[in-house]
Design an enzyme around this catalytic site. Structure first.
Site, short mmCIF file in Angstrom:
data_model
loop_
_atom_site.label_atom_id
_atom_site.label_comp_id
_atom_site.label_asym_id
_atom_site.label_seq_id
_atom_site.Cartn_x
_atom_site.Cartn_y
_atom_site.Cartn_z
N ILE A 164 0.84 -1.21 0.00
CA ILE A 164 0.00 0.00 0.00
C ILE A 164 0.87 1.26 0.00
CG2 ILE A 164 -1.76 1.29 1.30
CD1 ILE A 164 -2.73 -1.48 2.38
N ASP A 183 11.47 2.35 6.39
CA ASP A 183 11.03 0.96 6.43
C ASP A 183 12.27 0.14 6.78
OD1 ASP A 183 10.21 -1.74 5.73
OD2 ASP A 183 8.64 -0.87 4.48
N CYS A 214 2.52 0.82 7.75
CA CYS A 214 3.18 -0.37 8.31
C CYS A 214 2.18 -1.13 9.17
CB CYS A 214 4.40 0.05 9.14
SG CYS A 214 3.99 1.07 10.55
N PRO A 215 2.47 -2.39 9.49
CA PRO A 215 1.52 -3.16 10.32
C PRO A 215 1.59 -2.74 11.79
CG PRO A 215 3.45 -4.50 9.79
CD PRO A 215 3.63 -3.19 9.08
N THR A 241 -4.07 5.33 7.80
CA THR A 241 -5.06 4.37 7.28
C THR A 241 -4.63 2.96 7.63
OG1 THR A 241 -3.90 4.30 5.17
CG2 THR A 241 -5.78 5.81 5.30
N SER A 242 -3.66 2.83 8.55
CA SER A 242 -3.08 1.51 8.81
C SER A 242 -3.77 0.83 9.99
CB SER A 242 -1.58 1.65 9.02
OG SER A 242 -0.97 0.41 8.82
N ASP A 267 -8.42 6.95 9.31
CA ASP A 267 -9.42 5.94 8.93
C ASP A 267 -9.50 4.87 10.00
OD1 ASP A 267 -11.29 4.71 7.05
OD2 ASP A 267 -9.77 3.14 6.85
N GLU A 272 -11.24 1.41 18.12
CA GLU A 272 -12.34 1.32 17.14
C GLU A 272 -13.20 0.08 17.30
OE1 GLU A 272 -9.90 1.33 13.47
OE2 GLU A 272 -10.71 -0.65 13.05
N HIS A 304 -12.86 3.18 9.27
CA HIS A 304 -12.19 2.00 8.69
C HIS A 304 -12.86 1.60 7.36
CE1 HIS A 304 -9.41 -1.48 9.96
NE2 HIS A 304 -9.53 -1.48 8.63
P1 NAD Z 1 2.79 -4.91 3.49
O1 NAD Z 1 3.15 -6.07 4.35
O2 NAD Z 1 2.82 -5.07 2.02
O3 NAD Z 1 3.72 -3.66 3.86
C1 NAD Z 1 4.01 -3.29 5.17
C2 NAD Z 1 5.38 -2.63 5.16
O4 NAD Z 1 5.63 -2.13 6.48
C3 NAD Z 1 6.53 -3.60 4.82
O5 NAD Z 1 7.34 -3.05 3.81
C4 NAD Z 1 7.28 -3.72 6.14
O6 NAD Z 1 8.68 -3.93 5.96
C5 NAD Z 1 6.99 -2.36 6.75
N1 NAD Z 1 7.26 -2.29 8.18
C6 NAD Z 1 7.23 -3.31 9.09
N2 NAD Z 1 7.57 -2.82 10.31
C7 NAD Z 1 7.83 -1.50 10.14
C8 NAD Z 1 8.23 -0.47 10.99
N3 NAD Z 1 8.48 -0.71 12.30
N4 NAD Z 1 8.38 0.78 10.50
C9 NAD Z 1 8.15 1.03 9.20
N5 NAD Z 1 7.77 0.08 8.32
C10 NAD Z 1 7.61 -1.16 8.78
O7 NAD Z 1 1.34 -4.45 4.00
P2 NAD Z 1 0.29 -3.56 3.21
O8 NAD Z 1 -0.59 -4.44 2.39
O9 NAD Z 1 0.99 -2.44 2.55
O10 NAD Z 1 -0.62 -3.04 4.42
C11 NAD Z 1 -0.10 -2.14 5.37
C12 NAD Z 1 -1.09 -2.03 6.50
O11 NAD Z 1 -2.27 -1.37 6.05
C13 NAD Z 1 -1.61 -3.37 7.05
O12 NAD Z 1 -0.75 -3.92 8.02
C14 NAD Z 1 -2.94 -2.98 7.67
O13 NAD Z 1 -2.73 -2.67 9.02
C15 NAD Z 1 -3.33 -1.70 6.93
N6 NAD Z 1 -4.56 -1.84 6.14
C16 NAD Z 1 -5.60 -1.01 6.40
C17 NAD Z 1 -6.77 -1.11 5.67
C18 NAD Z 1 -7.95 -0.19 5.89
O14 NAD Z 1 -9.05 -0.44 5.40
N7 NAD Z 1 -7.79 0.91 6.61
C19 NAD Z 1 -6.89 -2.11 4.70
C20 NAD Z 1 -5.80 -2.94 4.45
C21 NAD Z 1 -4.64 -2.81 5.17
#
Ligand code: NAD
Length: 339
Positions: A164, A183, A214-215, A241-242, A267, A272, A304
């Site tokens: 994302i 990252d 990030c997660p 949005t994470s 978001d 929540e 969300h």
């Molecule tokens: P992804 O696994 O593709 O990418 C996550 C990135 O975060 C990775 O590159 C990882 O190395 C990096 N990361 C891990 N720990 C970190 C840290 N301490 N500092 C900085 N970066 C770090 O995941 P994605 O598909 O891009 O999704 C990201 C997040 O978005 C998900 O974990 C989820 O929480 C959130 N999300 C939210 C919604 C929503 O509707 N609001 C929907 C989907 C996902």
């Protein structure tokens, strides 16, 4: 509320937190291969008994799959949990492993849905679209309170350059921004796009806009609290949005009130689970922190909904059913979270 579909199949699956917007996509994807039992209830210690008689359950982000709930699920015979999300911070994977319960997620569905929503929130807050609409509807055509800033030429800090974060970065590059990122795992595509990796502190200091991708885990919980907010520019806009737990909401509101931050686009919210996805119109709002969030004019909030596009719902449903297909065939799912 229950509705039973596809009575002819092998695996009986209780779909917790099933909402009208996703049910048609789940029905199409399941296509008589599984018996889906749908409930709007969230999974919790109080609702875990509903899974009795099923072999698997399907969960969304508001469901509670903590160790005590998983233990109860095991006694009911549940061996598989299909997550209808990418994030899995609501599941105690360690406990699931010990109990021999398989867990699979939907690692990628539509990263565009979330990244585009992050941009929508940013534009709405910066260009005062909600306030502008309110004024127009009351026949007030003055512009005095609606001044925003050009995104072009600004520095955007991206925390997490995964799926994302990269889509968000590409959109922001199209706006003509300078991109910096943090990252722990750097990817080559970022570098070839001209994204500069910096330390987290440097990202906080230099960014005009910060977006979190990030997660949520033990390393990222409250990654942004008073000390980090203090480093940010006074006019910086923070987008989350994470996951809500990455930002300390109390500290965020204090920073906004003291003029140490320009605005926040949210978001997600750390508490929540007690609010989002349900109709609380007839309830008294007892969460004072959330009351402060929604009454702050420097904050824009959605509940969300970043994932909520047709393409994302199709992707989530298809991969969820593919995960169930694998387990039904006695195979491991390619999206298994526990090796
Ligand atoms: P992804 O696994 O593709 O990418 C996550 C990135 O975060 C990775 O590159 C990882 O190395 C990096 N990361 C891990 N720990 C970190 C840290 N301490 N500092 C900085 N970066 C770090 O995941 P994605 O598909 O891009 O999704 C990201 C997040 O978005 C998900 O974990 C989820 O929480 C959130 N999300 C939210 C919604 C929503 O509707 N609001 C929907 C989907 C996902």
């Amino acid at each position: 509320m229950y509705l039973t579909l596809h009575l002819t199949t092998l695996m009986k699956v209780l779909v917790y937190s099933a909402h009208p917007y996703e049910i048609p996509f789940l029905e199409t994807a399941a296509a008589k291969k599984h018996e889906l039992v749908l409930t709007q209830n969230k999974l919790s210690l109080e609702t875990v008994h509903l899974a009795s008689g099923c072999q698997a359950i399907a969960l969304f982000t508001g469901d509670d799959a903590s160790a005590p709930v998983l233990e109860k699920l095991k006694t009911l015979g549940i061996r598989q949990i299909a997550l209808r999300s990418a994030g899995f911070d609501h599941v105690d994977l360690g406990a699931a492993k010990k109990l021999g319960i398989n867990v699979a997620n939907v690692p990628v569905y539509s990263p565009y849905a979330i990244a585009e929503h992050a941009v929508a929130l940013l534009m709405a807050l910066n260009r005062k679209l909600i306030e502008g609409q309110r004024l127009i509807r009351s026949n007030d055509f003055r512009l005095n309170t609606l001044v925003g800033f050009d995104i072009h030429g600004r520095t955007v800090g991206v925390i997490g350059t995964g799926t994302i974060g990269m889509v968000f970065s590409k959109i922001m590059k199209g706006f003509g921004t300078n991109l910096i990122a943090y990252d722990p795992i750097q990817n080559n595509e970022s570098s070839s796009m001209g994204i500069e990796y910096v330390s987290l502190d440097e990202l906080f200091r230099r960014s005009d806009i910060i977006s979190i991708h990030c997660p949520l885990n033990d390393h990222t919980r409250y990654m942004i609290a008073a000390a980090q907010l203090q480093l940010m520019k006074r006019e910086c806009i923070l987008i989350n949005t994470s996951r809500g737990g990455i930002v300390n909401t109390e500290d965020l509101l204090d920073a906004l009130d003291r003029g140490h931050l320009g605005g926040a686009c949210l978001d997600v919210y750390e508490k929540e689970k007690a609010l989002f996805f349900e109709d609380h119109q007839k309830d008294l709002l007892t969460d004072d922190l959330f009351a402060r969030v929604i009454s702050n004019t420097k904050v824009i909030v959605t509940g969300h909904q970043a994932f909520l596009t047709i393409e994302a719902l199709q992707g989530i449903s298809n991969t969820t059913i593919e995960n169930l297909d694998s387990w039904q065939a006695g195979k491991k799912s390619p999206n298994e979270l526990i090796p």
